[in-house]
Design an enzyme around this catalytic site. Sequence first.
Site, short mmCIF file in Angstrom:
data_model
loop_
_atom_site.label_atom_id
_atom_site.label_comp_id
_atom_site.label_asym_id
_atom_site.label_seq_id
_atom_site.Cartn_x
_atom_site.Cartn_y
_atom_site.Cartn_z
N GLY A 1 0.82 -1.21 0.00
CA GLY A 1 0.00 0.00 0.00
C GLY A 1 0.85 1.26 0.00
O GLY A 1 0.50 2.27 -0.61
N ASN A 2 2.02 1.19 0.67
CA ASN A 2 2.92 2.34 0.71
C ASN A 2 3.65 2.54 -0.62
O ASN A 2 4.25 3.60 -0.84
CB ASN A 2 3.92 2.18 1.84
CG ASN A 2 3.29 2.40 3.20
OD1 ASN A 2 2.38 3.20 3.33
ND2 ASN A 2 3.75 1.68 4.21
N LYS B 1 -0.35 -3.97 13.30
CA LYS B 1 -0.40 -3.67 11.88
C LYS B 1 -0.74 -2.19 11.69
O LYS B 1 -1.80 -1.71 12.11
CB LYS B 1 -1.47 -4.53 11.19
CG LYS B 1 -1.67 -4.22 9.72
CD LYS B 1 -0.47 -4.60 8.90
CE LYS B 1 -0.73 -4.40 7.41
NZ LYS B 1 0.46 -4.68 6.59
N LYS C 1 -1.07 -8.45 3.87
CA LYS C 1 -1.16 -8.88 2.47
C LYS C 1 0.00 -9.77 2.05
O LYS C 1 -0.14 -10.58 1.13
CB LYS C 1 -1.30 -7.66 1.55
CG LYS C 1 -0.07 -6.79 1.40
CD LYS C 1 0.76 -7.12 0.19
CE LYS C 1 1.95 -6.22 0.00
NZ LYS C 1 2.76 -5.84 1.13
N LYS D 1 7.14 -9.23 5.54
CA LYS D 1 7.58 -9.48 4.17
C LYS D 1 8.59 -10.62 4.13
O LYS D 1 8.50 -11.55 3.32
CB LYS D 1 8.18 -8.22 3.56
CG LYS D 1 7.20 -7.09 3.33
CD LYS D 1 7.90 -5.85 2.81
CE LYS D 1 6.91 -4.76 2.42
NZ LYS D 1 5.99 -4.37 3.50
#
Length: 308
Positions: A15-16, A128, A211, A269
């Site tokens: 999103g970033n 989060k 995600k 990640k």
Amino acid sequence: MTSPDVIRVVIALGGNALLRRGERPDAAVQATHLATAAPALVRMARAHQVVFVHGNGPQVGVLARESAADTALTAPFPLSLLTAATQGLIGALLQAALRDAGLHAPTVTVLTHTLIDPADPAFHTPDKFVGESYDRAHAIELGRRYGWSMAEDGGRWRRVVPSPRPLRVLEIDTIRALAQTGVTVIAGGGGGIPLRGGPGPAALVDAVVDKDYTAALLAREIGADLLLILSDVPGVLDRFGSPMARVIPAMTPLEARDLDLPAGSMRPKVDAAAQFTLATGKPAVIGALEDAEEAVAGRAGTRIQRAG
């Protein structure tokens, strides 16, 4: 018959990567970032079977703040439904960017649900980050006004919410079938709309699924050859935060596990990438959105692969 050079790639867009720190959360800003990245993404979609998974932290945070401030509502919309809204919002922006960059093959956004465990420990320790960043005083005020949990993020403060692990992607058969027929799929947006598993009927959960974990789960279940996690960072950094910071070009899943990384940003990640590689034997790459093609070719980002 599919060419042997064609691989199946799951690309996780942060999103970033669509909305950078400090930028106004305008649709035009996000569309500009996607327009810049779209030509490289289109070239990959033409060459391979591609499934996109995107984050929604900044976007769902904006919608949550607007919902909380709307006096016409009896109560703010739950995060699960706001995630559904961002799947449509970001999916529409991404489809438009790909089409404008010359992708004429079919592209579809799949409204995606993920099953989670209601007993997941994440509900006791929300970490989060979602939404915009604030100075400390403003963050305290927002937390008091809306009942939000706030935490420091790089010198600023942001809202934090529970982020349970995904157990299953409910639309996985549809996503797999579409990818096999050459459709470029956008799925699992925001980690998916979280549904409570266990006995009884499934119910929406007020949380945001990471995600990257959803992308890794989806990649395993559709038999992806590569998991590519793209954000606003060039890769996994050694000596993060110091003038000596550098990108680690490659590591094994065990080496990834031992790294000291920020829990709410890079750690998911790396863990998601390592889990994909351990489960499948296939590589995963973490890199910057603008380096997408170079990352696939092994010339940018951090590649996680089995030893040897």
